[in-house]
Design an enzyme around this catalytic site. Structure first.
Site, mmCIF file in Angstrom:
data_model
loop_
_atom_site.group_PDB
_atom_site.id
_atom_site.type_symbol
_atom_site.label_atom_id
_atom_site.label_comp_id
_atom_site.label_asym_id
_atom_site.label_seq_id
_atom_site.Cartn_x
_atom_site.Cartn_y
_atom_site.Cartn_z
ATOM 1 C CB CYS A 105 89.436 -4.433 14.588
ATOM 2 S SG CYS A 105 87.766 -4.982 14.978
ATOM 3 N NE ARG A 146 90.135 -1.754 17.562
ATOM 4 C CZ ARG A 146 91.314 -2.307 17.782
ATOM 5 N NH1 ARG A 146 92.409 -1.578 17.793
ATOM 6 N NH2 ARG A 146 91.422 -3.617 17.983
ATOM 7 C CG ASP A 171 89.722 -2.367 21.299
ATOM 8 O OD1 ASP A 171 88.541 -1.964 21.297
ATOM 9 O OD2 ASP A 171 90.031 -3.573 21.303
#
Length: 166
Positions: free
Chosen positions: A14, A20, A131
């Site tokens: 990420c 994440r 996100d």
């Protein structure tokens, strides 16, 4: 002398490596342990734009994961440039911006290893995994719920031919 098969290796990427990808990494590790396959796989995560190398995962991610029995407290953020990328046969990316950045940062021979984490979602859909960093803790809970079937899909595909560790 005993022969040890090569471990399959999977990297999740990420942007900052704070929520994440560490959450996905933790869930993958837990799933491998549940299947008795943790010794046959290497799972890691990294970020394309890590500002604070060595920083722990976001506190909200830590809490949400701990509530579900997944310990990511040992996670430390690391940039993709600090990863021995050649070790990983597959690099799963969480969104388009991360993919674009990876394609600029990685040598061309690694392009075939790149793929979308969300390709493992039932029914397909958007490749972007939201996100939660700039929102409330409820966004981390939503992310966990969104990742559950995705991680199950990754594990089902990657573990299909692997027997229990011996």
């Amino acid at each position: 002398m005993r022969w040890w098969p090569r471990r399959r290796a999977l990297l999740v990427v990420c942007a900052a490596n704070l929520c994440r990808s560490p959450m996905a990494e933790g869930m993958l590790r837990q799933g491998l342990r549940a299947r008795g396959l943790q010794r046959q796989f290497t799972v890691a995560s990294a970020g394309t734009h890590v500002q604070s190398v060595g920083r722990r995962a976001d506190q909200r991610a830590l809490r949400v994961m701990a509530e579900r029995g997944v310990d990511i407290s040992r996670h430390r953020a690391r940039p993709i440039k600090k990863v021995r990328i050649e070790r990983f046969e597959r690099i799963l990316v969480v969104d388009r911006a991360t993919m674009e950045s990876l394609r600029k940062q990685l040598p061309g021979e690694f392009a075939a290893r790149l793929g979308w984490l969300m390709d493992y979602a039932p029914g397909g859909g958007d490749v972007n995994l939201a996100d939660p960093y700039f929102g409330p803790e409820s966004g981390f809970r939503a992310l966990y719920r969104q990742l559950e079937p995705v991680i199950a899909g990754v594990l089902d595909e990657w573990c299909r031919d692997a027997g229990p560790a011996g």
